[in-house]
Design a protein around this motif. Structure first.
Motif, PDB file in Angstrom:
ATOM      1  N   ARG A   1     -16.016 -17.671 -16.616  1.00 48.44           N
ATOM      2  CA  ARG A   1     -17.433 -17.250 -16.935  1.00 48.44           C
ATOM      3  C   ARG A   1     -17.420 -15.903 -17.711  1.00 48.44           C
ATOM      4  O   ARG A   1     -18.427 -15.960 -18.800  1.00 48.44           O
ATOM      5  CB  ARG A   1     -18.086 -16.880 -15.617  1.00 48.44           C
ATOM      6  CG  ARG A   1     -19.667 -16.746 -15.678  1.00 48.44           C
ATOM      7  CD  ARG A   1     -20.460 -16.877 -14.635  1.00 48.44           C
ATOM      8  NE  ARG A   1     -19.858 -15.706 -13.622  1.00 48.44           N
ATOM      9  CZ  ARG A   1     -20.143 -14.238 -13.527  1.00 48.44           C
ATOM     10  NH1 ARG A   1     -21.012 -13.979 -14.676  1.00 48.44           N
ATOM     11  NH2 ARG A   1     -19.784 -13.835 -12.892  1.00 48.44           N
TER      12      ARG A   1
ATOM     13  N   PRO B   1     -14.827 -17.214 -21.381  1.00 49.84           N
ATOM     14  CA  PRO B   1     -14.864 -18.895 -21.354  1.00 49.84           C
ATOM     15  C   PRO B   1     -13.772 -19.278 -22.186  1.00 49.84           C
ATOM     16  O   PRO B   1     -13.203 -20.459 -21.909  1.00 49.84           O
ATOM     17  CB  PRO B   1     -16.125 -19.054 -21.647  1.00 49.84           C
ATOM     18  CG  PRO B   1     -16.742 -18.272 -22.405  1.00 49.84           C
ATOM     19  CD  PRO B   1     -16.311 -16.747 -21.866  1.00 49.84           C
TER      20      PRO B   1
ATOM     21  N   TYR C   1     -12.789 -20.447 -12.311  1.00 50.08           N
ATOM     22  CA  TYR C   1     -14.248 -21.075 -12.382  1.00 50.08           C
ATOM     23  C   TYR C   1     -15.213 -20.999 -11.095  1.00 50.08           C
ATOM     24  O   TYR C   1     -16.393 -21.000 -11.345  1.00 50.08           O
ATOM     25  CB  TYR C   1     -14.243 -22.461 -12.793  1.00 50.08           C
ATOM     26  CG  TYR C   1     -13.539 -22.597 -14.132  1.00 50.08           C
ATOM     27  CD1 TYR C   1     -14.437 -22.451 -15.336  1.00 50.08           C
ATOM     28  CD2 TYR C   1     -12.103 -22.831 -14.370  1.00 50.08           C
ATOM     29  CE1 TYR C   1     -13.724 -22.203 -16.725  1.00 50.08           C
ATOM     30  CE2 TYR C   1     -11.550 -22.803 -15.575  1.00 50.08           C
ATOM     31  CZ  TYR C   1     -12.552 -22.425 -16.561  1.00 50.08           C
ATOM     32  OH  TYR C   1     -11.812 -22.631 -17.996  1.00 50.08           O
ATOM     33  N   ALA C   2     -14.458 -20.866  -9.865  1.00 46.99           N
ATOM     34  CA  ALA C   2     -15.598 -21.185  -8.825  1.00 46.99           C
ATOM     35  C   ALA C   2     -15.775 -19.981  -8.047  1.00 46.99           C
ATOM     36  O   ALA C   2     -16.633 -19.740  -7.379  1.00 46.99           O
ATOM     37  CB  ALA C   2     -14.733 -22.065  -7.794  1.00 46.99           C
ATOM     38  N   GLU C   3     -14.891 -18.908  -8.257  1.00 47.98           N
ATOM     39  CA  GLU C   3     -15.029 -17.590  -7.731  1.00 47.98           C
ATOM     40  C   GLU C   3     -15.422 -16.590  -8.524  1.00 47.98           C
ATOM     41  O   GLU C   3     -15.314 -16.606  -9.841  1.00 47.98           O
ATOM     42  CB  GLU C   3     -13.764 -17.234  -6.777  1.00 47.98           C
ATOM     43  CG  GLU C   3     -13.282 -18.380  -5.744  1.00 47.98           C
ATOM     44  CD  GLU C   3     -11.877 -18.135  -5.238  1.00 47.98           C
ATOM     45  OE1 GLU C   3     -11.153 -17.129  -5.688  1.00 47.98           O
ATOM     46  OE2 GLU C   3     -11.656 -19.099  -4.319  1.00 47.98           O
TER      47      GLU C   3
END
Lengths: 578, 499
Positions: free
Chosen positions: B382, B385, B448-450
């Motif tokens: 994030r 990127p 990407y997820a954390e």
């Protein structure tokens, strides 16, 4: 309800040695929808004489005579030769575009969603036009491959790899399912505000992989697209899921990866031992030297196991239950509605298509797995306490029907299996999207804590009842035709197993119907007093699924012959096997 | 027309050696300028190296055209067959040059931090590349040993020169030890082979009097073990893990990629031209090592807690796949010759670019102040990127996931190995592929997820040239996959020269 009808129908069909449901099915449709009876369904394949030997389950001649040119030249549509590439890669282009779009403001996020939805709608429209043209031509005029793109890709190696995309009736039906579900999911995500770019981008890549795998007729190309699911699926569950998403994402990702590794090994085994020196399915099937028994047996089990993992055959179903429960409702709908069905497609197209003799040789083992999945699916359905897990468990039962068809393959059961994949996919997606809508309103996933929602949300209740009916196979909905054909085809071959699976389906669907009582009926609960009914946006993504479920049910007499054309080669090989 | 010279240095021989000579000359110039004018701008060395690489590339192309290769792709046989300038050599040279250019462009961060070492750094890069180019063409044991020693020394010096901490110095020391062992092992192996066959020319091994005896087998095993050190495969993989973890990304990427390219191509020449395609002893030996490398790398990658360690472990697993191709050279099940050489040359393009890209990108995050641990990488997708996306691409290619170059390479290698009768190894390769992919998914999840709050780091501090080089290297993974057909055709031409 439908199960009882199906038992009667199966018995009658077995007694009369009915060739294909499409023929037997016409009077019923004619009564309900007179206009459909006028459809050109009296094709040579349907009108073929019934088999007279009980063991000969193939009643249709393998080749359907084609009397008119292909749609690309005579349908008046003159669709371009890159049609399938456009269907497959429109979403990739959209994904690449949105990588460069900012997402800081609401307007920018809306732009990203519009691009994603536009690509999904384009794929859907192209698919519908193609299927529509195929249906309008009728079975007699439909060639095996309605659309085809074939170019040599890699030739300077030990075997040739082709960029070979083709769409026959089977592919087109499943493409409609895939593009429709993805479009609905994009619409369902229209109000999402967080990480829109990542969500839409991953969904678009997932759609590319599914559509590509559906169209690929080259083994390496198929694996390429199939394995592409792993990363988007993993990240979609992990980034946008609910409680338990870490474990679910890992299990789903590993399941796809293992499937892909098994497929690579199995397919390469076939390619190396085939005299075709090519990975093109058509060339392998027409190779001069057949595979040895040992190689074919090993290849069959590798490919079967690969698809069984994605196909949620018990005992390889656990990843699916947790993924469907933990992922966001849209992603759950894609998993249950599309990804699982893709494995079912692979089972029919590749496991059965490449190894027809082995499929029959090991039919008993497949049958045991089908019965086990059906029974286990029922038990799981009854044991679930949340809506999503219950819907997922019902899907396991639905897939056992398809496995039953694979274990007793004939044109009728396989036609039914393909239609079941489409119908089951749409009904599962509809149910899971509704689960998301209900969970969003009630902040509750447990069936025990729900109830009385019909008073506040009658439209949602209506959709839920319809979806349950679709899942159980009520008349005039796609599931009915599918189950009817499937059971009719399977019953003469394996009567006891068919009855067993049918009974399991009946119990499973009864449990699903009970959910109507638990969720929507009963006294109104205070905590749900402010629950609102379905919004216009929700109607926008729920209605298309309803319409297509009805369309596939009502027009089954016209769709099934088109599906059947995609199974002629397979039917021929099965006939040869017998 | 095949130019042939068994005595003097003619025009043909000079032309054959031209790429290596240009690189060697470039190295000398860089070293001389660094000594005479120590305050010279670092970027000049960088662009001079790029220029030398371009010159070497041009020379390779001239070789290809002017030496008029025969239908087997052999353009020059010199020194009684000791030097082979063929399409295989040209292919290897181009790969080495690609690695060199990507490295020197991506090393901007390091050069700005240590401008005084820029001249020596670029000289060593060019000298290593020259040694690698020479090695790919060698069939003469003595010349081969000299070039091999030069390569090892240059790589050790590169690591030692860029030391910034205790661990780097330790890595350099370990590399010295492993390099020494590798060189000694290889020399002993060659001596044993010479003793058994009575020739130092690899192409004449078959005419040896005791070619099937145990002496040749032991010699062969020693040579393979020695070359494994350059490739970074077990049991001599430890230096690679240390180097990749402690040295600047550009150096680590260069050492790994150059080692993989040189080691596997040399092994392939040994396999086909020395021991004969399809030698069962060779296949068993190399395939066993390949399996060990694939499993070791993949299992270690699952437990990697830093991004550098992950890349190192994935590189080890990848080297296993490359070795699998080296073992698949004999007559296949389907009656044709197994396509291991073609698969190897194609896979090397994806492998080399992926390793260089991954380490350059990891270097960018290092330079931006991001710790290498997995905890620090949370939420990187994030916050940075573009760089995170390219790093993901490189890692996915290293793990062999589609639609990137690594996937195609693995499929082709698996087919070749299956055709060569190594089905058991392919089954294990499948397991290794899944494990490696799971390891990468774990990192993607973190990226990407954390989220890890807003720990300060800024990739924009890295010079644009470095970032562009890293992104290009990662993008090449996609490009190699997209252009798989013509590149496999080229690899086919390169592999066809082996005979």
């Amino acid at each position: 309800m439908s199960a009882a009808l199906q038992v009667l129908w199966s018995a009658a069909s077995a007694a009369q040695q009915a060739p294909r449901l499409a023929a037997a099915f016409q009077p019923l449709i004619a009564v309900v929808v007179p206009s459909v009876s006028a459809a050109p369904a009296t094709a040579p394949s349907i009108a073929a004489p019934a088999a007279t030997v009980p063991g000969n389950i193939l009643a249709t001649p393998p080749a359907v005579p084609s009397t008119t040119p292909t749609p690309t030249t005579s349908s008046g549509l003159d669709l371009p030769s890159v049609l399938l590439s456009t269907v497959v890669f429109a979403t990739t282009l959209a994904a690449l575009m949105i990588v460069f779009l900012p997402e800081r403001t609401a307007e920018q996020r809306s732009r990203i969603r519009s691009v994603a939805l536009g690509a999904a709608v384009l794929s859907l429209m192209l698919t519908l036009v193609t299927l529509g043209s195929a249906i309008s031509l009728g079975v007699a005029a439909t060639p095996d491959q309605l659309h085809e793109e074939n170019a040599s890709w890699i030739t300077h190696f030990g075997f040739a790899i082709h960029y070979h995309l083709s769409a026959d009736g089977v592919t087109l039906s499943l493409l409609v399912l895939s593009t429709l579900v993805f479009t609905s999911v994009f619409l369902a995500a229209w109000k999402r505000q967080e990480r829109v770019r990542l969500y839409c981008g991953l969904l678009l890549l997932l759609e590319t992989s599914v559509n590509g795998a559906l169209c690929a007729t080259d083994l390496v190309l198929f694996v390429l697209f199939f394995a592409m699911q792993a990363v988007p699926l993993f990240l979609l569950i992990r980034c946008f899921g609910a409680d338990g998403r870490e474990r679910s994402a890992q299990r789903a990702g590993i399941a796809v990866l293992i499937s892909s590794a098994l497929l690579v090994t199995g397919f390469l085994l076939v390619i190396v031992h085939s005299s075709a020196h090519s990975s093109d399915l058509a060339q392998i099937l027409t190779a001069s030297t057949p595979l040895s028994t040992t190689v074919a047996g090993a290849g069959f089990w590798l490919v079967f196991t690969a698809f069984a993992l994605g196909f949620v055959v018990v005992p390889a179903h656990t990843w699916f239950l947790s993924a469907a429960a933990s992922a966001s409702s849209g992603v759950s709908a894609v998993i249950a509605g599309v990804l699982v069905r893709l494995s079912g497609y692979g089972m029919i197209r590749f496991a059965l298509g490449l190894f027809p003799l082995q499929a029959q040789r090991f039919g008993s083992a497949l049958l045991v797995l089908a019965v086990l999945s059906a029974v286990w699916g029922v038990l799981l359905t009854l044991a679930q306490r949340t809506m999503r897990r219950m819907v997922a468990a019902v899907s396991i039962g639905q897939m056992s029907l398809v496995l039953l068809a694979v274990a007793s393959p004939n044109t009728l059961s396989l036609d039914g299996a393909v239609l079941q994949l489409v119908a089951g996919g749409m009904s599962s997606a509809l149910l899971l999207l509704l689960c998301g809508a209900i969970e969003g309103r009630t902040r509750n996933v447990s069936l025990d804590r729900l109830g009385g929602l019909a008073a506040q949300a009658p439209r949602l209740g209506g959709f839920w009842i319809f979806a349950c009916l679709a899942a159980l196979g009520a008349p005039l909905i796609a599931g009915f035709s599918a189950e009817l054909m499937l059971f009719t085809g399977a019953f003469p071959v394996h009567p006891y197993a068919t009855v067993f699976v049918m009974a399991s389906t009946a119990v499973s669907t009864a449990a699903l119907l009970w959910s109507v009582q638990r969720v929507f009926l009963g006294p109104v609960r205070d905590e749900f007093a402010r629950v609102r009914d379905a919004s216009t946006l929700e109607l926008g993504y729920l209605w298309p699924l309803v319409v297509f479920l009805i369309a596939f049910g009502v027009l089954a007499g016209r769709v099934v012959p088109v599906i059947g054309t995609g199974l002629t080669t397979l039917a021929a090989s099965l006939g040869g096997a017998q | 027309m095949i130019a042939s010279s068994s005595t003097g240095v003619g025009v043909g021989v000079g032309l054959g050696l031209l790429p290596a000579l240009i690189l060697g000359g470039g190295a000398l110039v860089c070293a001389a300028v660094a000594v005479s004018r120590p305050r010279m701008r670092p970027s000049l060395y960088r662009w001079f190296t790029v220029l030398a690489a371009a010159g070497a590339f041009t020379a390779s192309m001239i070789e290809l055209v002017s030496l008029r290769p025969d239908h087997n792709g052999v353009g020059l046989v010199a020194y009684s067959g000791g030097l082979m300038v063929d399409r295989f050599h040209v292919f290897g040279t181009v790969l080495v040059l690609l690695v060199l250019v990507l490295t020197v462009l991506g090393a901007e961060t390091y050069l700005r931090r240590s401008p005084a070492r820029a001249g020596a750094f670029c000289a060593l890069l060019q000298l290593s590349a020259a040694a690698a180019v020479m090695l790919v063409a060698q069939r003469e044991m003595a010349a081969f040993t000299a070039a091999f020693a030069l390569l090892l020394v240059c790589l050790v010096l590169l690591t030692a020169m860029t030391k910034t901490s205790g661990p780097t110095a330790e890595a350099a020391f370990r590399q010295v030890l492993v390099g020494g062992v590798a060189l000694a092992t290889t020399v002993y192996g060659l001596v044993l082979i010479y003793g058994a066959t009575g020739t130092t020319d690899l192409s004449r091994l078959d005419s040896g009097v005791r070619v099937d005896g145990p002496l040749v087998t032991v010699g062969m095993a020693l040579v393979v073990i020695g070359l494994l050190a350059v490739i970074g495969a077990p049991p001599l993989q430890s230096w690679m893990r240390d180097t990749q973890e402690t040295t600047p990304g550009a150096i680590a990427g260069f050492s790994s990629a150059l080692g993989a390219v040189t080691g596997t191509t040399v092994l392939l020449r040994f396999a086909v031209e020395g021991f004969g395609a399809g030698s069962s002893r060779w296949m068993l030996l190399v395939t066993s090592v390949a399996v060990m490398a694939m499993l070791t790398g993949a299992i270690l990658a699952l437990r990697a807690t830093t991004v550098r360690r992950l890349i190192a472990d994935l590189s080890i697993a990848q080297s296993g796949f490359l070795l699998l191709a080296v073992g698949a050279t004999g007559r296949g099940i389907d009656g044709t010759v197994a396509s291991g050489p073609i698969a190897l040359l194609f896979a090397l393009m994806g492998a080399a670019t992926a390793v260089v890209a991954a380490l350059l990108l990891a270097g960018i995050f290092d330079a931006a102040g991001l710790p290498p641990g997995i905890a620090a990488y949370r939420g990187v997708g994030r916050r940075a990127p573009a760089t995170a996306a390219f790093l993901s691409l490189a890692l996915l290619s290293l793990a062999g996931l589609p639609p990137l170059a690594g996937f195609f390479g693995r499929v082709l290698i698996a087919e070749s190995a299956l055709n060569a009768g190594a089905g058991w190894a392919v089954a294990i390769a499948g397991v290794a592929m899944v494990l490696a992919a799971v390891a990468v998914l774990r990192w993607l999840m973190a990226m990407y997820a954390e989220d890890n709050g807003e720990a300060p780091f800024a990739v924009s501090t890295t010079p644009l040239t470095s970032r562009a080089a890293a992104w290009t290297a990662a993008g090449l993974g996609v490009l190699v996959a997209a252009l798989a057909a013509p590149l496999i055709a080229l690899a086919n031409g390169g592999a066809g020269a082996l005979h």
